[in-house]
Design a protein around this motif. Structure first.
Motif, mmCIF file in Angstrom:
data_model
loop_
_atom_site.group_PDB
_atom_site.id
_atom_site.type_symbol
_atom_site.label_atom_id
_atom_site.label_comp_id
_atom_site.label_asym_id
_atom_site.label_seq_id
_atom_site.Cartn_x
_atom_site.Cartn_y
_atom_site.Cartn_z
ATOM 1 N N TYR A 1 -23.465 42.860 108.956
ATOM 2 C CA TYR A 1 -22.208 43.539 109.291
ATOM 3 C C TYR A 1 -21.043 42.521 108.975
ATOM 4 O O TYR A 1 -20.168 42.799 108.098
ATOM 5 C CB TYR A 1 -22.043 44.087 110.452
ATOM 6 C CG TYR A 1 -20.911 45.153 110.561
ATOM 7 C CD1 TYR A 1 -20.560 46.310 109.559
ATOM 8 C CD2 TYR A 1 -19.777 44.740 111.285
ATOM 9 C CE1 TYR A 1 -19.615 46.851 109.649
ATOM 10 C CE2 TYR A 1 -18.617 45.556 111.305
ATOM 11 C CZ TYR A 1 -18.373 46.564 110.477
ATOM 12 O OH TYR A 1 -17.372 47.335 110.411
ATOM 13 N N GLU B 1 -8.365 51.933 105.581
ATOM 14 C CA GLU B 1 -9.298 51.456 104.282
ATOM 15 C C GLU B 1 -8.756 50.070 103.868
ATOM 16 O O GLU B 1 -7.625 50.143 103.495
ATOM 17 C CB GLU B 1 -9.369 52.451 103.360
ATOM 18 C CG GLU B 1 -10.468 52.007 102.212
ATOM 19 C CD GLU B 1 -10.772 53.115 101.046
ATOM 20 O OE1 GLU B 1 -11.556 52.926 100.349
ATOM 21 O OE2 GLU B 1 -10.183 54.199 101.437
ATOM 22 N N ALA C 1 -17.506 60.214 108.945
ATOM 23 C CA ALA C 1 -18.082 59.196 108.380
ATOM 24 C C ALA C 1 -19.529 59.127 108.660
ATOM 25 O O ALA C 1 -20.295 58.605 107.790
ATOM 26 C CB ALA C 1 -17.278 57.988 108.982
ATOM 27 N N TYR D 1 -20.623 42.671 105.375
ATOM 28 C CA TYR D 1 -19.937 44.001 104.793
ATOM 29 C C TYR D 1 -18.598 43.826 104.889
ATOM 30 O O TYR D 1 -17.877 44.331 104.247
ATOM 31 C CB TYR D 1 -20.601 45.006 105.615
ATOM 32 C CG TYR D 1 -20.047 46.453 105.428
ATOM 33 C CD1 TYR D 1 -20.481 47.367 104.429
ATOM 34 C CD2 TYR D 1 -19.190 46.689 106.191
ATOM 35 C CE1 TYR D 1 -19.978 48.514 104.250
ATOM 36 C CE2 TYR D 1 -18.345 47.999 106.011
ATOM 37 C CZ TYR D 1 -18.898 48.818 104.882
ATOM 38 O OH TYR D 1 -18.150 50.149 104.761
ATOM 39 N N LEU D 2 -17.924 43.339 106.022
ATOM 40 C CA LEU D 2 -16.540 43.281 106.328
ATOM 41 C C LEU D 2 -15.848 42.354 105.425
ATOM 42 O O LEU D 2 -14.852 42.504 104.959
ATOM 43 C CB LEU D 2 -16.164 42.790 107.833
ATOM 44 C CG LEU D 2 -16.420 43.826 108.941
ATOM 45 C CD1 LEU D 2 -16.337 43.063 110.181
ATOM 46 C CD2 LEU D 2 -15.775 45.053 108.632
ATOM 47 N N THR E 1 -22.671 45.251 100.489
ATOM 48 C CA THR E 1 -22.385 46.746 101.109
ATOM 49 C C THR E 1 -23.501 47.678 101.203
ATOM 50 O O THR E 1 -23.279 48.588 101.745
ATOM 51 C CB THR E 1 -21.250 47.371 100.090
ATOM 52 O OG1 THR E 1 -21.882 47.516 98.833
ATOM 53 C CG2 THR E 1 -20.087 46.295 99.938
ATOM 54 N N THR F 1 -15.995 44.582 101.843
ATOM 55 C CA THR F 1 -15.003 45.635 101.934
ATOM 56 C C THR F 1 -13.647 45.534 102.580
ATOM 57 O O THR F 1 -12.824 46.396 102.321
ATOM 58 C CB THR F 1 -15.642 46.824 102.679
ATOM 59 O OG1 THR F 1 -16.034 46.294 104.063
ATOM 60 C CG2 THR F 1 -16.942 47.193 102.164
ATOM 61 N N ARG F 2 -13.445 44.357 103.295
ATOM 62 C CA ARG F 2 -12.241 44.112 103.651
ATOM 63 C C ARG F 2 -11.625 42.626 103.275
ATOM 64 O O ARG F 2 -11.821 41.938 104.412
ATOM 65 C CB ARG F 2 -11.931 44.588 105.244
ATOM 66 C CG ARG F 2 -12.231 46.171 105.695
ATOM 67 C CD ARG F 2 -12.240 46.278 107.146
ATOM 68 N NE ARG F 2 -12.413 47.495 107.182
ATOM 69 C CZ ARG F 2 -11.462 48.374 107.610
ATOM 70 N NH1 ARG F 2 -10.428 48.207 107.386
ATOM 71 N NH2 ARG F 2 -11.689 49.631 107.803
ATOM 72 N N ARG G 1 -22.346 59.001 105.690
ATOM 73 C CA ARG G 1 -23.584 58.001 105.471
ATOM 74 C C ARG G 1 -25.126 58.423 105.821
ATOM 75 O O ARG G 1 -25.959 57.726 105.794
ATOM 76 C CB ARG G 1 -23.433 56.795 106.308
ATOM 77 C CG ARG G 1 -21.861 55.901 105.804
ATOM 78 C CD ARG G 1 -21.498 54.734 106.546
ATOM 79 N NE ARG G 1 -20.441 54.039 106.309
ATOM 80 C CZ ARG G 1 -20.356 53.020 105.250
ATOM 81 N NH1 ARG G 1 -21.541 52.873 104.610
ATOM 82 N NH2 ARG G 1 -19.232 52.415 104.894
ATOM 83 N N ALA H 1 -20.618 50.544 110.490
ATOM 84 C CA ALA H 1 -19.467 50.585 109.664
ATOM 85 C C ALA H 1 -18.902 51.960 109.571
ATOM 86 O O ALA H 1 -17.733 52.168 109.342
ATOM 87 C CB ALA H 1 -20.373 50.559 108.332
ATOM 88 N N SER H 2 -19.544 53.125 109.921
ATOM 89 C CA SER H 2 -18.822 54.496 109.887
ATOM 90 C C SER H 2 -17.892 54.344 111.157
ATOM 91 O O SER H 2 -16.661 54.854 110.898
ATOM 92 C CB SER H 2 -19.927 55.620 110.337
ATOM 93 O OG SER H 2 -20.694 55.570 109.458
ATOM 94 N N ASP I 1 -15.023 51.995 109.904
ATOM 95 C CA ASP I 1 -14.224 52.324 108.829
ATOM 96 C C ASP I 1 -13.298 53.637 109.116
ATOM 97 O O ASP I 1 -12.435 53.728 108.696
ATOM 98 C CB ASP I 1 -15.450 52.839 107.645
ATOM 99 C CG ASP I 1 -15.719 51.488 106.902
ATOM 100 O OD1 ASP I 1 -15.200 50.368 107.206
ATOM 101 O OD2 ASP I 1 -16.788 51.836 106.125
#
Length: 511
Positions: A306, A290, A465, A309-310, A270, A313-314, A469, A281-282, A285
């Motif tokens: 990325y 969320e 967002a 990251y997905l 992340t 976070t998901r 960040r 990401a912003s 998201d």
């Protein structure tokens, strides 16, 4: 009754030099193949310093063709005035020595005297290319024994040379580059040329010159080992290395052709170092609930920052990544800690072709982050490509893409015009000075983000967002964006001059 004439041959009577047809064919075939090997490998040597652009390719091809024309003309002219047997050995040997020294010379020049790189590169292509191209007219002169067979000899050797060039091209592109480092290819080719020179010179016993050339080959190999600019890995498309972050023990930067392409935190996916990745990401998201898992397709992989990251976070997100360079895929698995269970399916394939194979309405998100140097491959920028993107997105789907532009931002404007042809809602995210918040007409260059969808874009949520960040970026859409685009023409498969739209640039210090 008359006997055989004892008078010397005239200028119109070809002399026979005793070169066999097989030897002639081998010499012409090998020298023609070598010219194309040097041309293709030179492109890879220069890419880390000049970029892998249309201009770089055009320059190298132009120099190579100049070498072929010059060598063919001078070789034929000199062969008419000098015993051709004295020319073959030096042509092969000197070209072999230059080829073997090329990696060390170019990399050292790029690091220590970059202003001279284009000149030195031109010479390292021009000199061996001309010497090797001179072999064909020299051998033709040696093979001509009668004016009656001129057409046959010239035609046969010309055909053999063309076949050699084809084999050199295919062998390099499909076999050598994927299996050997470019320095190894050139040093090996140089050694073969010197061996050929020694065999040609064998009858004349010129062992001193051969020994000197062998010494040059060895010196070239040793110099390449210590020359600056070496890669951790040479992939099919890139000079790649992974650099540890001295300030963050688990941080790694993937460097491709001298440019920082991705930053990966092995322990914390992340953590997003590059501003443009934080911007992606912003946008995403703010556009999806969320924690909701997504079906995503990524055009270009790099370090897979990325997609990781997905996945973090998901949970449950399915990411299909189309990364054209299989070497970069291996780096992710071997050096950047990619795990099979992360829900990331990475395939070594072209992104445009991959899009065609996806079902309609099968993706919530498509992310464009494919680059050759600092430019998006042109075939991923056109109306036709965006039509495929729109086809695979569902009705609420979102397309987000990273661009780099500079100067008058002509490419970015054209790409926004292209997206406007396909999607109902488009927006642009970037530095305020880049996207029309000031009156400046030129840009120092850098990343910006385009987004498109058939549903309304949440401007306020995305801006919040971005601010959260600390990207410093702004978003524009509607009339402001239309004014910013101006009269830029959409890009199509029939007309997409991406490299020309990108103005001369200095690579940004960070992303």
């Amino acid at each position: 009754m008359t006997g055989p004439s004892s008078s010397p041959p005239t200028e119109d009577t070809p002399r026979h030099y005793g070169l066999g047809s097989r030897a002639a064919a081998v010499l012409v075939f090998g020298s023609s193949a070598a010219v194309l090997v040097v041309e293709i490998v030179a492109l890879r040597l220069l890419a880390p310093y000049l970029g892998l652009t249309l201009e770089t390719s055009t320059t190298v091809i132009g120099i190579a063709l100049t070498a072929i024309a010059l060598g063919s003309w001078l070789g034929g002219r000199i062969a008419d005035h000098v015993d051709p047997r004295r020319l073959l050995g030096p042509s092969l040997g000197v070209s072999g020595a230059v080829v073997a020294l090329t990696p060390a010379v170019l990399r050292s020049t790029a690091e220590w005297a970059p202003a001279l790189l284009l000149l030195i590169a031109s010479l390292t292509i021009l000199l061996p290319g001309a010497l090797l191209s001179a072999v064909t007219p020299i051998v033709t002169k040696l093979r001509l024994t009668s004016l009656a067979e001129t057409g046959t000899v010239v035609g046969r050797l010309s055909g053999v040379g063309t076949v050699g060039a084809i084999v050199g091209t295919v062998l390099t592109g499909f076999v050598l580059v994927s299996r050997l480092p470019v320095s190894g290819i050139l040093i090996g080719l140089g050694a073969l040329l010197v061996v050929g020179s020694a065999l040609v010179e064998w009858r004349t016993r010129r062992w001193i010159s051969t020994a000197v050339l062998v010494f040059v080959i060895i010196a070239g190999g040793l110099a390449t080992r210590v020359a600056p600019g070496a890669c951790d890995t040479e992939t099919r498309y890139h000079c790649a290395s992974v650099v540890a972050d001295p300030d963050r023990p688990s941080g790694r930067t993937l460097v491709l052709d001298g440019l920082r392409h991705s930053y990966v935190d092995l322990d914390d996916p992340t953590f997003l170092e590059f501003t443009y990745v934080r911007a992606i990401a912003s946008v995403v998201d703010a556009s999806f609930p969320e924690g909701e898992p997504l079906a995503a397709h990524h055009l270009g992989g790099g370090g897979l920052t990325y997609p990781r990251y997905l996945a973090a976070t998901r949970p449950g997100t399915r990411s299909l990544v189309s990364e054209i360079d299989s070497g970069v895929v291996r780096i992710n698995r071997d050096l950047l800690g990619l795990r099979a269970e992360a829900g990331i399916d990475v395939r070594a394939e072209d992104g445009r072709l991959a899009l065609r194979g996806l079902d309609a309405d099968s993706r919530d998100l498509v992310v464009g982050d494919a680059f050759g140097g600092v430019s998006v491959p042109w075939h991923l920028t056109t109306v036709e490509a965006m039509t495929d993107v729109r086809r695979v997105l569902d009705e609420d789907g979102l397309y987000v893409a990273n661009l780099i532009d500079h100067g008058a931002l002509a490419f970015a404007r054209a790409e926004m015009a292209t997206l406007g042809e396909i999607f109902e809602h488009v927006a642009l995210v970037g530095e305020p000075t880049e996207i029309g918040f000031t009156n400046t007409t030129t840009s120092e260059g850098g990343n910006m983000m385009v987004l498109a969808s058939d549903r309304p874009v949440g401007i306020r949520a995305i801006q919040e967002a971005l601010d959260a960040r600390q990207t410093g970026w702004k978003i524009i859409t509607g009339d402001d964006l239309t004014s910013w685009i101006g009269d830029a023409r959409p890009l199509t498969d029939d007309h997409a001059p991406v490299d020309q739209l990108l103005q001369p640039y200095s690579p940004p210090s960070s992303q």
